[in-house]
Scaffold this active site. Structure first.
Site, PDB file in Angstrom:
ATOM      1  N   ASP A 112     -14.147  -4.693  -2.985  1.00  0.00           N
ATOM      2  CA  ASP A 112     -14.152  -4.609  -1.518  1.00  0.00           C
ATOM      3  C   ASP A 112     -15.556  -4.960  -1.042  1.00  0.00           C
ATOM      4  O   ASP A 112     -16.494  -4.194  -1.261  1.00  0.00           O
ATOM      5  CB  ASP A 112     -13.787  -3.185  -1.057  1.00  0.00           C
ATOM      6  CG  ASP A 112     -12.348  -2.814  -1.402  1.00  0.00           C
ATOM      7  OD1 ASP A 112     -11.535  -3.727  -1.638  1.00  0.00           O
ATOM      8  OD2 ASP A 112     -12.037  -1.600  -1.439  1.00  0.00           O
TER       9      ASP A 112
ATOM     10  N   ASP B 127       0.863  -1.189   0.000  1.00  0.00           N
ATOM     11  CA  ASP B 127       0.000   0.000   0.000  1.00  0.00           C
ATOM     12  C   ASP B 127       0.890   1.226   0.000  1.00  0.00           C
ATOM     13  O   ASP B 127       1.751   1.364   0.867  1.00  0.00           O
ATOM     14  CB  ASP B 127      -0.885   0.015   1.255  1.00  0.00           C
ATOM     15  CG  ASP B 127      -1.934  -1.075   1.202  1.00  0.00           C
ATOM     16  OD1 ASP B 127      -2.564  -1.243   0.143  1.00  0.00           O
ATOM     17  OD2 ASP B 127      -2.116  -1.775   2.215  1.00  0.00           O
TER      18      ASP B 127
END
Lengths: 203, 254
Positions: B130, B11
């Site tokens: 997600d 990330d």
């Protein structure tokens, strides 16, 4: 010096990085004159057969590649760069270069398609050229991304096979042609060993 | 058959890896290129970069990281975060990424998937999904970094994305993410059975057993983790040795 054929498809950057890291100088070209006088040709490929052939023809590269291979110049192909060597691809019903006899067909629905990931590549021990190219890695995993695979007419050209719902030809080695369905440039150590063998063997 | 893939996720924001990296051997612990190379040299099967801030302002930094990574790494890697158009995707692929993942941009404009797949092929279009449980046996797709319910059923959206040309699904369970209590096996299995393309399970990895479970029970094709690997709680070679012993098909480096 390897001339990487730029026909608007494929991960040319990765291929270039890989060969340069192995100490081989490369040129990238879409010019039929340059390709027509290249000492070694590389046809990369990520993409669809129909668009691939269309792009080769639009640049006047199809005939040049065919001629150059027939003249005995070392040729490397990856993924679509292997498939386009055959006579025909089921993908978008595409007539291909026809340098090798056979066709390209789609995987059956018993597995996930596209095949994405690392799969075992087993060398064909009857093919002496293949044995040299896969020296040290006769049964290793390589990275694949494909929905179609080649079915050569002549079993002698098969360099390696792989299982994915069926046993399919994952590499060919015949005279001056060496091509893989998988991506050696994305296959970590195994890929580097294979390309190092290729450089020693051919260049 | 293809082996089950182990994928570390980096990330990033402003060109640095975030989510706490504790590799002491690195001079610059947050350098994504060094980290990527480290993972690539240590049996990672693939890498995922997520630009979690993903503003247009940051894009040149991201492209620079992608280009440097492509020079150092010889395994496939995908890049995601803030992709809204075919030209966004083209820039990332040209910089050297193998795949691009789309999430919010695809929910708000599903034609984006079709356009990208037509332009570059399904193999480089990953749907990043997600999912969060909203009722028994019902997960919805969330967007804007997991903050907004799109109202779409995760399973239906996965199917539609594949129909539109997505070649792979990166499925994150918001409910499990960061808990280290294991992957969401029910969600993963449901999506994996609903689509014909590979599913990468993400969110919740806490132990080696969790990976075995998501492959065997969750029917995932690949499993992703971030902090577990970054903090050194688990090394990929160690995990792969364990999974091989469980008779799960895994690639070991030659």
């Amino acid at each position: 010096m390897i001339t990487i054929i730029d026909y608007g498809l494929g991960n040319i950057g990765s291929v270039l990085n890989t060969f340069e890291s192995l100490g081989v100088s490369c040129a990238v070209s879409s010019d039929p004159v340059v390709v027509g006088s290249a000492a070694t040709l590389l046809l990369p490929g990520v993409g669809a057969a129909g668009v691939g052939m269309q792009n080769l023809k639009a640049r006047g590269l199809d005939t040049v590649i065919r001629n150059r291979i027939q003249q005995g110049v070392p040729f490397i192909g990856f993924c679509l760069g292997l498939q386009l060597l055959f006579e025909y691809s089921e993908e978008a019903d595409t007539p291909c270069l026809g340098v090798l006899k056979g066709k390209v067909v789609k995987f059956g629905a018993q597995n996930k398609v596209p095949q994405i990931g690392w799969n075992t590549v087993t060398v064909s021990t009857q093919n002496p050229q293949a044995v040299r190219l896969f020296n040290g890695i006769p049964n290793s995993e390589f990275y694949f991304v494909n929905s179609y695979y080649p079915e050569p007419t002549d079993p002698e050209i098969i360099a390696a096979t792989t299982q994915y719902g069926c046993t399919f030809t994952s590499a060919v080695a015949y005279k001056n042609i060496f091509a893989t369905q998988f991506h050696p440039e994305k296959s970590s150590t195994a890929g580097r060993i294979l390309l190092t063998n290729f450089i020693k063997e051919i260049l | 058959m293809t082996t089950k893939r182990i994928i570390p996720c980096l990330d990033m924001t402003e060109g640095k890896v975030v989510k706490g990296i504790q590799f002491v051997s690195f001079r610059d612990a947050g350098d994504p290129v060094q980290l990527a190379k480290q993972y690539s040299d240590n049996e990672a099967d693939e890498l995922v970069f997520l630009d979690i801030t993903a503003t247009v302002k940051n894009r040149p930094i991201l492209l620079n990281v992608v280009a440097k990574t492509a020079k150092e790494v010889n395994i496939p890697f995908s890049v995601g975060g803030g992709i809204r158009s075919v030209s966004d995707m083209q820039l990332i692929l040209r910089a050297g990424a193998d795949k691009v993942s789309v999430n919010t941009g695809a929910v708000t404009n599903p034609a984006l998937i079709t356009e990208c797949a037509n332009a570059f092929g399904s193999q480089c279009v990953v749907l990043s999904l997600d999912a969060k449980k909203v009722a028994p046996n019902r997960w919805n797709a969330f967007i804007n970094g997991g903050t907004l319910d799109s109202g779409l059923s995760a399973v239906d959206w996965a199917k539609e994305a594949v129909r539109r040309g997505a070649g792979e699904i990166l499925l994150t369970s918001i409910d499990m993410d960061g808990t280290k209590k294991g992957f969401n096996l029910e969600l993963t299995r449901t999506v994996s059975r609903a689509v014909s393309v590979p599913v990468i399970a993400s969110g919740g990895a806490g132990s080696m057993q969790d990976f075995a479970d998501v492959f065997q029970t969750g029917e995932a094709d690949a499993a992703l983790a971030a902090s577990l690997f970054h903090f050194g709680d688990l090394s990929i070679p160690e995990l792969k040795r364990y999974l091989s012993e469980q008779n799960i098909s895994i690639r070991r480096d030659v």
